[in-house]
Design a protein around this motif. Structure first.
Motif, mmCIF file in Angstrom:
data_model
loop_
_atom_site.group_PDB
_atom_site.id
_atom_site.type_symbol
_atom_site.label_atom_id
_atom_site.label_comp_id
_atom_site.label_asym_id
_atom_site.label_seq_id
_atom_site.Cartn_x
_atom_site.Cartn_y
_atom_site.Cartn_z
ATOM 1 N N MET A 40 0.846 -1.166 0.000
ATOM 2 C CA MET A 40 0.000 0.000 0.000
ATOM 3 C C MET A 40 0.901 1.242 0.000
ATOM 4 N N ARG A 41 0.436 2.303 -0.619
ATOM 5 C CA ARG A 41 1.198 3.546 -0.704
ATOM 6 C C ARG A 41 0.964 4.381 0.556
ATOM 7 N N ILE A 42 2.065 4.879 1.125
ATOM 8 C CA ILE A 42 2.007 5.736 2.307
ATOM 9 C C ILE A 42 2.613 7.074 1.918
ATOM 10 N N THR A 43 1.865 8.158 2.170
ATOM 11 C CA THR A 43 2.371 9.487 1.851
ATOM 12 C C THR A 43 2.257 10.393 3.059
ATOM 13 N N GLY A 44 3.175 11.317 3.118
ATOM 14 C CA GLY A 44 3.186 12.320 4.168
ATOM 15 C C GLY A 44 3.948 13.524 3.673
ATOM 16 N N ILE A 45 3.914 14.580 4.427
ATOM 17 C CA ILE A 45 4.616 15.810 4.075
ATOM 18 C C ILE A 45 5.841 15.940 4.975
ATOM 19 N N ASP A 46 7.005 16.098 4.354
ATOM 20 C CA ASP A 46 8.235 16.338 5.101
ATOM 21 C C ASP A 46 8.093 17.712 5.755
ATOM 22 N N ALA A 47 8.071 17.750 7.076
ATOM 23 C CA ALA A 47 7.819 18.996 7.800
ATOM 24 C C ALA A 47 8.908 20.036 7.582
ATOM 25 N N SER A 48 10.129 19.626 7.245
ATOM 26 C CA SER A 48 11.196 20.601 7.059
ATOM 27 C C SER A 48 11.220 21.182 5.654
ATOM 28 N N THR A 49 10.779 20.416 4.637
ATOM 29 C CA THR A 49 10.820 20.908 3.257
ATOM 30 C C THR A 49 9.450 21.220 2.685
ATOM 31 N N GLY A 50 8.405 20.654 3.282
ATOM 32 C CA GLY A 50 7.064 20.839 2.762
ATOM 33 C C GLY A 50 6.755 19.965 1.556
ATOM 34 N N LYS A 51 7.696 19.099 1.179
ATOM 35 C CA LYS A 51 7.513 18.227 0.020
ATOM 36 C C LYS A 51 6.868 16.913 0.438
ATOM 37 N N GLN A 52 6.092 16.354 -0.480
ATOM 38 C CA GLN A 52 5.439 15.069 -0.232
ATOM 39 C C GLN A 52 6.462 13.947 -0.319
ATOM 40 N N VAL A 53 6.360 13.014 0.612
ATOM 41 C CA VAL A 53 7.228 11.846 0.662
ATOM 42 C C VAL A 53 6.325 10.621 0.530
ATOM 43 N N THR A 54 6.720 9.665 -0.310
ATOM 44 C CA THR A 54 5.900 8.476 -0.534
ATOM 45 C C THR A 54 6.756 7.224 -0.433
ATOM 46 N N ILE A 55 6.210 6.201 0.210
ATOM 47 C CA ILE A 55 6.835 4.874 0.220
ATOM 48 C C ILE A 55 5.755 3.843 -0.064
ATOM 49 N N GLU A 56 6.173 2.659 -0.428
ATOM 50 C CA GLU A 56 5.271 1.523 -0.580
ATOM 51 C C GLU A 56 5.549 0.556 0.561
ATOM 52 N N SER A 57 4.516 0.019 1.164
ATOM 53 C CA SER A 57 4.669 -0.943 2.244
ATOM 54 C C SER A 57 3.651 -2.059 2.086
ATOM 55 N N ALA A 58 4.160 -3.275 1.995
ATOM 56 C CA ALA A 58 3.273 -4.440 1.917
ATOM 57 C C ALA A 58 2.592 -4.694 3.267
ATOM 58 N N ASP A 59 3.198 -4.201 4.360
ATOM 59 C CA ASP A 59 2.661 -4.438 5.699
ATOM 60 C C ASP A 59 1.548 -3.473 6.088
ATOM 61 N N ALA A 60 1.373 -2.396 5.338
ATOM 62 C CA ALA A 60 0.344 -1.412 5.672
ATOM 63 C C ALA A 60 -1.000 -1.900 5.138
ATOM 64 N N ASN A 61 -1.557 -2.880 5.827
ATOM 65 C CA ASN A 61 -2.811 -3.488 5.388
ATOM 66 C C ASN A 61 -3.995 -2.895 6.154
ATOM 67 N N LYS A 62 -5.175 -3.415 5.880
ATOM 68 C CA LYS A 62 -6.402 -2.924 6.494
ATOM 69 C C LYS A 62 -6.353 -3.015 8.025
ATOM 70 N N ASP A 63 -5.828 -4.124 8.555
ATOM 71 C CA ASP A 63 -5.741 -4.287 10.010
ATOM 72 C C ASP A 63 -4.848 -3.224 10.641
ATOM 73 N N PHE A 64 -3.716 -2.937 9.987
ATOM 74 C CA PHE A 64 -2.813 -1.903 10.488
ATOM 75 C C PHE A 64 -3.512 -0.543 10.499
ATOM 76 N N VAL A 65 -4.176 -0.204 9.396
ATOM 77 C CA VAL A 65 -4.876 1.077 9.294
ATOM 78 C C VAL A 65 -5.942 1.181 10.385
ATOM 79 N N GLU A 66 -6.713 0.127 10.585
ATOM 80 C CA GLU A 66 -7.749 0.145 11.624
ATOM 81 C C GLU A 66 -7.137 0.328 13.012
ATOM 82 N N ALA A 67 -6.028 -0.352 13.267
ATOM 83 C CA ALA A 67 -5.368 -0.220 14.571
ATOM 84 C C ALA A 67 -4.879 1.210 14.797
#
Length: 159
Positions: free
Chosen positions: A1-28
């Motif tokens: 699953m794709r995970i995105t966030g904003i780098d607080a120091s640069t304001g740029k979007q950062v994206t990674i892919e994680s196979a472990d970021a599944n529905k159960d993780f999101v719900e938790a």
């Protein structure tokens, strides 16, 4: 699953892919023990400067996106800290905060980019990260901090 966030120091979007970021993780990550008002009250009553309180409020509002879900990752971390703080009342909030966030920043590259610029001044101001291992006398507390850190496993690796 794709995970995105904003780098607080640069304001740029950062994206990674994680196979472990599944529905159960999101719900938790979307389940909280404390309401936003409880967290605000907890931060308000801390015996720290207004600048540190402001930084903690900013930290608690940090979000990331996993797939279509927006996670209040900063609030989740504060929620975990508050839970541990209640379990171990003899430990200080700053020590628990420093231990958890220090572990997260050092072990999860994505979280480090998103939260690092916000967290670093807090940790420095609290002055706890340097001596956290010396201060932790209670092995149960250390195990609990390690357990919380492991709950963020899905953010640790790029899939």
């Amino acid at each position: 699953m794709r995970i995105t966030g904003i780098d607080a120091s640069t304001g740029k979007q950062v994206t990674i892919e994680s196979a472990d970021a599944n529905k159960d993780f999101v719900e938790a990550m979307m389940n909280f023990s404390l309401s936003e008002e409880d967290i605000k009250h907890l931060i308000d009553k801390l015996d720290v400067s207004a600048d540190i309180k402001s930084a903690l409020f900013t930290f608690s509002r940090t979000t990331i996106r996993i797939g279509q879900s927006v996670l209040k990752i900063g609030r989740k971390i504060i929620d975990y800290i508050a839970t541990i703080f209640k379990e171990f009342p003899n430990a200080s909030f700053g020590m628990i905060f420093g231990a958890i966030v220090g572990f997260l920043i050092s072990s999860i590259p994505f979280i480090g980019v998103v939260l690092g610029p916000i967290v670093t001044p807090i940790i420095i101001a609290l002055g706890m990260i340097v001596g956290v291992y010396n201060d932790i006398q209670d092995k149960a507390l250390l195990r609990r901090i390690t357990e919380v850190n492991s709950s963020f496993y899905a953010l640790r690796t790029a899939g």
